[in-house]
Design a protein around this motif. Sequence first.
Motif, PDB file in Angstrom:
ATOM      1  N   UNK A  34       1.618   7.131   3.585  1.00 19.21           N
ATOM      2  CA  UNK A  34       2.854   7.865   3.308  1.00 19.21           C
ATOM      3  C   UNK A  34       2.949   9.124   4.167  1.00 19.21           C
ATOM      4  N   UNK A  35       1.835   9.842   4.292  1.00 17.21           N
ATOM      5  CA  UNK A  35       1.835  11.052   5.119  1.00 17.21           C
ATOM      6  C   UNK A  35       2.116  10.710   6.574  1.00 17.21           C
ATOM      7  N   UNK A  36       1.526   9.598   7.021  1.00 17.81           N
ATOM      8  CA  UNK A  36       1.752   9.165   8.394  1.00 17.81           C
ATOM      9  C   UNK A  36       3.241   8.871   8.632  1.00 17.81           C
ATOM     10  N   UNK A  37       3.891   8.208   7.658  1.00 20.68           N
ATOM     11  CA  UNK A  37       5.291   7.833   7.827  1.00 20.68           C
ATOM     12  C   UNK A  37       6.228   9.032   7.714  1.00 20.68           C
ATOM     13  N   UNK A  38       5.991   9.875   6.719  1.00 21.89           N
ATOM     14  CA  UNK A  38       6.919  10.991   6.455  1.00 21.89           C
ATOM     15  C   UNK A  38       6.689  12.144   7.420  1.00 21.89           C
TER      16      UNK A  38
ATOM     17  N   UNK B 259       0.812  -1.207   0.000  1.00 25.27           N
ATOM     18  CA  UNK B 259       0.000   0.000   0.000  1.00 25.27           C
ATOM     19  C   UNK B 259       0.849   1.262   0.000  1.00 25.27           C
ATOM     20  N   UNK B 260       2.140   1.125   0.277  1.00 20.68           N
ATOM     21  CA  UNK B 260       3.005   2.301   0.208  1.00 20.68           C
ATOM     22  C   UNK B 260       3.080   2.843  -1.209  1.00 20.68           C
ATOM     23  N   UNK B 261       2.884   1.960  -2.175  1.00 22.84           N
ATOM     24  CA  UNK B 261       2.898   2.406  -3.559  1.00 22.84           C
ATOM     25  C   UNK B 261       1.522   2.447  -4.192  1.00 22.84           C
ATOM     26  N   UNK B 262       0.512   2.118  -3.425  1.00 24.83           N
ATOM     27  CA  UNK B 262      -0.840   2.127  -3.956  1.00 24.83           C
ATOM     28  C   UNK B 262      -1.051   1.087  -5.047  1.00 24.83           C
ATOM     29  N   UNK B 263      -0.304  -0.044  -4.952  1.00 21.54           N
ATOM     30  CA  UNK B 263      -0.342  -1.018  -6.041  1.00 21.54           C
ATOM     31  C   UNK B 263      -1.271  -2.193  -5.761  1.00 21.54           C
ATOM     32  N   UNK B 264      -1.845  -2.236  -4.571  1.00 20.82           N
ATOM     33  CA  UNK B 264      -2.734  -3.350  -4.241  1.00 20.82           C
ATOM     34  C   UNK B 264      -3.982  -3.308  -5.110  1.00 20.82           C
ATOM     35  N   UNK B 265      -4.425  -2.132  -5.395  1.00 15.40           N
ATOM     36  CA  UNK B 265      -5.627  -1.966  -6.206  1.00 15.40           C
ATOM     37  C   UNK B 265      -5.534  -0.634  -6.934  1.00 15.40           C
ATOM     38  N   UNK B 266      -6.190  -0.534  -8.053  1.00 16.00           N
ATOM     39  CA  UNK B 266      -6.219   0.725  -8.790  1.00 16.00           C
ATOM     40  C   UNK B 266      -7.364   1.621  -8.336  1.00 16.00           C
ATOM     41  N   UNK B 267      -8.102   1.193  -7.341  1.00 19.07           N
ATOM     42  CA  UNK B 267      -9.251   1.972  -6.895  1.00 19.07           C
ATOM     43  C   UNK B 267      -8.804   3.266  -6.237  1.00 19.07           C
ATOM     44  N   UNK B 268      -9.672   4.254  -6.257  1.00 19.22           N
ATOM     45  CA  UNK B 268      -9.361   5.545  -5.642  1.00 19.22           C
ATOM     46  C   UNK B 268      -9.186   5.418  -4.138  1.00 19.22           C
ATOM     47  N   UNK B 269      -9.912   4.467  -3.539  1.00 16.19           N
ATOM     48  CA  UNK B 269      -9.778   4.258  -2.090  1.00 16.19           C
ATOM     49  C   UNK B 269      -8.382   3.769  -1.735  1.00 16.19           C
ATOM     50  N   UNK B 270      -7.856   2.833  -2.531  1.00 12.92           N
ATOM     51  CA  UNK B 270      -6.513   2.315  -2.268  1.00 12.92           C
ATOM     52  C   UNK B 270      -5.469   3.399  -2.430  1.00 12.92           C
ATOM     53  N   UNK B 271      -5.622   4.235  -3.445  1.00 13.97           N
ATOM     54  CA  UNK B 271      -4.677   5.331  -3.661  1.00 13.97           C
ATOM     55  C   UNK B 271      -4.743   6.326  -2.511  1.00 13.97           C
ATOM     56  N   UNK B 272      -5.956   6.616  -2.049  1.00 14.14           N
ATOM     57  CA  UNK B 272      -6.124   7.544  -0.941  1.00 14.14           C
ATOM     58  C   UNK B 272      -5.470   7.009   0.332  1.00 14.14           C
TER      59      UNK B 272
END
Length: 251
Positions: A193-197, A174-187
Motif C-alpha cells: 500500500x505504501x509503495x502504491x500510494x 495482499x492489498x487488504x492483507x486477507x491472504x493470511x492473518x499472519x503478521x508477515x502478510x499484514x506487514x
Amino acid sequence: MNSNPSIGLFAFSLGAGWVVSLLFVAWGKITRKFFLMNAAFAAFFAGTGGWLLWRGGAEAYGPLGAGAAFALLLAALLFLPDGAARAGLWLASAVSLAGIALATKAVWPALSIASGGIAMGTVLSAMILGHWYLAGPGLSFDLLVRASKVFLGSLVARLVLVLVVLAVYRDLGTLGGVVSNSSTAVFLSGVLWTRLVAGLAAPIVFAWMVWQCARIKSNQSATGILYATIVFVLVGEALAQYYRAQTGVPV
C-alpha cells in the motif's frame, strides 16, 4: 534473495533509466554539458549496480556491456561530434535495458524494473534541468514542459504496469492483507500500500503540479516540487524491490 543483487539491480536500473531519460531531451536546445553531467551520474549508478550484481553472483555480461557502452558515451560526449554522441546515447540506453533483462531473466520482472528505473531517471534528469535555467536564462521552457510530461507519463505507465502485474500474479488480495492473518502478510500488505500510494499516486500528483509550473515558466517552483518528488519515487522503488525480494511479485 541476496542483498547484493537486490541493491545492485536497484542501482543498475536507476543508471539505465537515467540515461534513457536523456533520449527525450531535445538535442541542440541545451548544451552538451547537460548530457555529460547526467550521463556521468548514470554511469556511476549503473557501474555500482553492475559491480554489486557481479559480486552477488549474477550474470556479468549485462553489466559489462553496459559499462563499455557508458564509457563510449562519455568519450563521445567529450570528444566526438553530435552525431556520434547521440548514437552513443542510444547505444548506452539499449545495452543498459538489455542488461536488466539479462539480470532478471523473466519478462514481468524485467519490465517492472526497467520502468521503475525510467521513472527514477526522468525525475532526476528533470530536477537537474530545472537547475539548468539558473545558468542559462535564455533556455526554452519547452524543455522543462517536455521533461515534466515525460516524467508524468513514465509514472502513469509504471502504475498501470504494477496493477497488471498484481492481476497476473493474482496478488491483489495482499492489498487488504486477507491472504493470511499472519503478521508477515499484514506487514507486506502495508509495504505494498505504501509503495502504491506514496511511491506512485503521490508522485503522479506532484508530476502534474510540476507540469503546470513549467507551463507558466516557474522553474523554481517546478524544481522545488521535483526535490520532494525524488524522495517519494526513490522510496517507492526501494519498497518495490523489497516486496519483490520477499514475495517474488515484481511491483
